[in-house]
Design an enzyme around this catalytic site. Structure first.
Site, PDB file in Angstrom:
ATOM      1  N   HIS A  18       0.827  -1.203   0.000  1.00  0.00           N
ATOM      2  CA  HIS A  18       0.000   0.000   0.000  1.00  0.00           C
ATOM      3  C   HIS A  18       0.864   1.256   0.000  1.00  0.00           C
ATOM      4  O   HIS A  18       2.001   1.253   0.466  1.00  0.00           O
ATOM      5  CB  HIS A  18      -0.965   0.009   1.193  1.00  0.00           C
ATOM      6  N   GLU A  73      -1.230  -7.672   6.347  1.00  0.00           N
ATOM      7  CA  GLU A  73       0.156  -7.790   6.792  1.00  0.00           C
ATOM      8  C   GLU A  73       0.252  -8.575   8.090  1.00  0.00           C
ATOM      9  O   GLU A  73       1.024  -9.506   8.218  1.00  0.00           O
ATOM     10  CB  GLU A  73       0.748  -6.395   6.973  1.00  0.00           C
TER      11      GLU A  73
END
Length: 158
Positions: free
Chosen positions: A23, A135
């Protein structure tokens, strides 16, 4: 190993290429780099992108289109966190959404107080948000998320 033409164990025309994209910069990253304890701030729950993050998205989108990669993407798999949805849709989504279009928006206007216009699903690959693509599932509010439907992304979630 010889990589020249000839027989191969895995013919390239039968292989899939996977591109991994992290991201763009999220609001939590800015404060967290100054002071790690800032990641505990509940204000950063499901943190959106910063303006720099959106510039990073725009730059990657230009690169993906200029390289021709955008025409070869068959599926976009993303985490359901807002910053990853914003990054994925901003890079791989269709061109500007207009009301009354037959294609649904992938992202409605101003999601995450972004000030960004809605992004169309027209001429974009299919998207899927997968919880296991996150994550990690930590104690930091930025690693927790709102419900995807809060952002009105018409994505399927698993």
């Amino acid at each position: 190993m010889d990589s020249g033409p000839g027989p191969s164990l895995y013919p390239l025309h039968r292989c899939k290429t996977i591109h991994l994209v992290r991201h763009a910069q999220g609001v939590h990253n800015v404060e967290g780099e100054k002071n790690y304890k800032a990641y505990m701030n509940p204000e950063y729950l499901d943190a959106p992108l910063t303006q720099l993050g959106w510039q990073q998205v725009d730059n990657l989108r230009k690169h993906v289109h200029a390289s021709g990669l955008s025409k070869r993407v068959g599926l976009v798999v993303t985490s359901p966190l807002l910053r990853t949805l914003q990054t994925a849709v901003g890079v791989f989504g269709g061109e500007g959404y207009k009301d009354q279009m037959t294609a649904l928006p992938l992202m409605v206007a101003n999601v995450g107080s972004s000030g960004r216009a809605a992004i169309s699903s027209h001429n974009s690959p299919p998207f899927i948000a997968v919880e296991d693509c996150r994550e990690h599932f930590g104690v930091h509010p930025c690693d927790k998320r709102h419900n995807v439907s809060d952002y009105q992304f018409p994505l399927s979630c698993s």
